[in-house]
Scaffold this motif. Structure first.
Motif, PDB file in Angstrom:
ATOM      1  N   HIS A  16      18.800  -1.705  -2.573  1.00 22.75           N
ATOM      2  CA  HIS A  16      18.239  -0.604  -1.789  1.00 22.75           C
ATOM      3  C   HIS A  16      19.366   0.274  -1.237  1.00 22.75           C
ATOM      4  O   HIS A  16      20.316  -0.249  -0.641  1.00 22.75           O
ATOM      5  CB  HIS A  16      17.417  -1.178  -0.630  1.00 22.75           C
TER       6      HIS A  16
ATOM      7  N   GLY B  64       9.322  -3.331  -4.077  1.00 19.71           N
ATOM      8  CA  GLY B  64       9.016  -2.148  -3.279  1.00 19.71           C
ATOM      9  C   GLY B  64       8.468  -2.496  -1.903  1.00 19.71           C
ATOM     10  O   GLY B  64       8.701  -1.771  -0.927  1.00 19.71           O
TER      11      GLY B  64
ATOM     12  N   ARG C  56       0.807  -1.218   0.000  1.00 19.80           N
ATOM     13  CA  ARG C  56       0.000   0.000   0.000  1.00 19.80           C
ATOM     14  C   ARG C  56       0.846   1.278   0.000  1.00 19.80           C
ATOM     15  O   ARG C  56       0.358   2.346  -0.383  1.00 19.80           O
ATOM     16  CB  ARG C  56      -0.931   0.009   1.216  1.00 19.80           C
ATOM     17  N   THR C  57       2.083   1.191   0.459  1.00 17.67           N
ATOM     18  CA  THR C  57       2.927   2.390   0.553  1.00 17.67           C
ATOM     19  C   THR C  57       3.923   2.517  -0.595  1.00 17.67           C
ATOM     20  O   THR C  57       4.799   3.375  -0.558  1.00 17.67           O
ATOM     21  CB  THR C  57       3.695   2.391   1.888  1.00 17.67           C
ATOM     22  N   ILE C  58       3.804   1.676  -1.606  1.00 18.10           N
ATOM     23  CA  ILE C  58       4.671   1.806  -2.782  1.00 18.10           C
ATOM     24  C   ILE C  58       4.348   3.105  -3.514  1.00 18.10           C
ATOM     25  O   ILE C  58       3.178   3.479  -3.660  1.00 18.10           O
ATOM     26  CB  ILE C  58       4.479   0.590  -3.730  1.00 18.10           C
ATOM     27  N   ASP C  59       5.375   3.789  -3.954  1.00 18.76           N
ATOM     28  CA  ASP C  59       5.208   5.047  -4.672  1.00 18.76           C
ATOM     29  C   ASP C  59       4.375   4.808  -5.934  1.00 18.76           C
ATOM     30  O   ASP C  59       4.763   4.038  -6.816  1.00 18.76           O
ATOM     31  CB  ASP C  59       6.585   5.611  -5.040  1.00 18.76           C
ATOM     32  N   SER C  60       3.236   5.463  -6.001  1.00 15.97           N
ATOM     33  CA  SER C  60       2.355   5.279  -7.161  1.00 15.97           C
ATOM     34  C   SER C  60       3.020   5.753  -8.448  1.00 15.97           C
ATOM     35  O   SER C  60       2.703   5.263  -9.535  1.00 15.97           O
ATOM     36  CB  SER C  60       1.037   6.039  -6.954  1.00 15.97           C
ATOM     37  N   GLY C  61       3.975   6.700  -8.306  1.00 17.39           N
ATOM     38  CA  GLY C  61       4.695   7.182  -9.490  1.00 17.39           C
ATOM     39  C   GLY C  61       5.504   6.080 -10.146  1.00 17.39           C
ATOM     40  O   GLY C  61       5.615   6.026 -11.380  1.00 17.39           O
ATOM     41  N   LEU C  62       6.084   5.181  -9.325  1.00 10.60           N
ATOM     42  CA  LEU C  62       6.846   4.058  -9.882  1.00 10.60           C
ATOM     43  C   LEU C  62       5.942   3.106 -10.644  1.00 10.60           C
ATOM     44  O   LEU C  62       6.308   2.586 -11.691  1.00 10.60           O
ATOM     45  CB  LEU C  62       7.558   3.311  -8.749  1.00 10.60           C
TER      46      LEU C  62
ATOM     47  N   GLU D  82       3.086   3.883 -12.094  1.00 11.64           N
ATOM     48  CA  GLU D  82       2.685   4.545 -13.337  1.00 11.64           C
ATOM     49  C   GLU D  82       3.812   4.521 -14.352  1.00 11.64           C
ATOM     50  O   GLU D  82       3.581   4.320 -15.558  1.00 11.64           O
ATOM     51  CB  GLU D  82       2.269   5.989 -13.048  1.00 11.64           C
TER      52      GLU D  82
END
Length: 260
Positions: free
Chosen positions: A254, A177, A149-155, A157
C-alpha cells in the motif's frame, strides 16, 4: 544521510517525552506533599510493591491469566466478526438477512450485560470470555464489511476481465482491498478488549490484574492499585504496537505504508 538518521532518532525519542514528563510530575507532586500519600503513592512505593509481587509470583501469574483471557476472547469474538463481515460483504442476500439484527444487538452496551452474564455463567472464565468476545466482535465486523463495500468496483471489473474466478478475485483483490479497514477494526477491538477485561475482572473474577486491583482496594494498597492501572496501560500499548507492526507487514504494497 545525517538528516535521515537524525529524524529516525527523533522519531524514537519524541514518543517518550510526555511519559517522562508525567513521571517527573508524579515524583514531584507526591514527594513534596502536594498530593497526599494516602491518595496517590510515590513512584518508589509502586516500584517496591512491584518487586514484592514479582518475588511472591502474584504479579506474573495474574498478568498471564489476564493476557490469556484477553487473547482467547479476542480470537473468538474477532474471528466471528471477521467471518460475518466477509460473508455479509460479499453476499447481498446474507447482509439483508443478518445485518439488521447485528446492528440492533450492537446498540446494547456490552458491559450492561454484566449482571445477566454473571447469572448465566457465574464468575467463571465463560463470563469474561463472553463479554470480551461480545465487545470485540462489532468493530471488526463493521470494518470488515465497510472495507469490502468500499473496494473500487473498477478493480473488481478489471480482475474479471483478466479472467480471475471468484476465489482468485477474493484473495487477490477483495481481501487485500479491505485489509486496511479490517486492521483499523483490529486496533479498535484491542482497546475494547482491555477495557472489557478490566471491568469483568473487577466484578466477576478470583484472579487476574483486575481482581488484584480490587483485592488491593479492600486493604487500601494504593501502590498495587496504581501498578494495576500501569500494567493495563502497558499491555494496551504492547498490543497496539503489535497491531501496527502487523499493518506494516501486511500492507507493504500500500502506498501509504511504504514510507513507514
Amino acid at each position: 544521510m545525517k538528516d535521515i538518521k537524525r529524524r529516525s532518532v527523533l522519531n524514537k525519542v519524541i514518543p517518550w517525552i510526555i511519559p517522562i514528563i508525567i513521571l517527573i510530575a508524579w515524583q514531584v507532586l507526591t514527594t513534596t506533599g502536594i498530593v497526599a500519600a494516602n491518595i496517590f503513592p510515590t513512584p518508589e512505593k509502586v516500584i517496591a510493591g512491584t518487586i514484592t509481587l514479582i518475588k511472591n509470583g502474584q504479579l506474573t501469574n495474574n498478568i498471564l491469566i489476564s493476557t490469556k483471557r484477553a487473547v482467547i476472547g479476542f480470537i473468538i469474538g474477532g474471528g466471528i466478526g471477521f467471518v460475518l463481515g466477509l460473508v455479509n460483504g460479499v453476499s447481498r442476500r446474507s447482509e439483508i438477512a443478518l445485518d439488521s439484527t447485528i446492528q440492533m444487538v450492537r446498540n446494547i452496551p456490552h458491559l450492561a450485560l454484566m449482571p445477566l452474564v454473571i447469572i448465566w455463567f457465574g464468575i467463571g472464565e465463560e463470563a469474561k470470555l463472553f463479554l470480551i468476545s461480545f465487545g470485540v466482535f462489532f468493530p471488526i465486523y463493521l470494518n470488515t464489511l465497510h472495507g469490502i463495500r468500499t473496494i473500487d468496483s473498477g478493480l473488481v471489473e478489471m480482475g474479471k476481465i483478466y479472467g480471475l474466478k471468484r476465489r482468485a478475485l477474493f484473495w487477490n483483490i477483495i481481501l487485500p482491498g479491505a485489509l486496511p479497514s479490517i486492521l483499523v477494526g483490529v486496533r479498535q477491538s484491542l482497546g475494547i478488549m482491555w477495557l472489557t477485561l478490566i471491568v469483568a475482572e473487577q466484578l466477576a473474577a478470583d484472579s487476574g490484574i483486575g481482581y488484584m486491583a480490587m483485592n488491593a482496594r479492600e486493604f487500601m494498597q494504593m501502590d498495587v492499585i496504581v501498578l494495576s492501572i500501569i500494567i493495563y496501560a502497558v499491555l494496551g500499548k504492547i498490543s497496539d504496537s503489535a497491531a501496527k507492526i502487523l499493518e506494516l507487514k501486511l500492507l507493504r504494497w500500500h502506498p501509504n505504508y511504504q514510507n513507514n
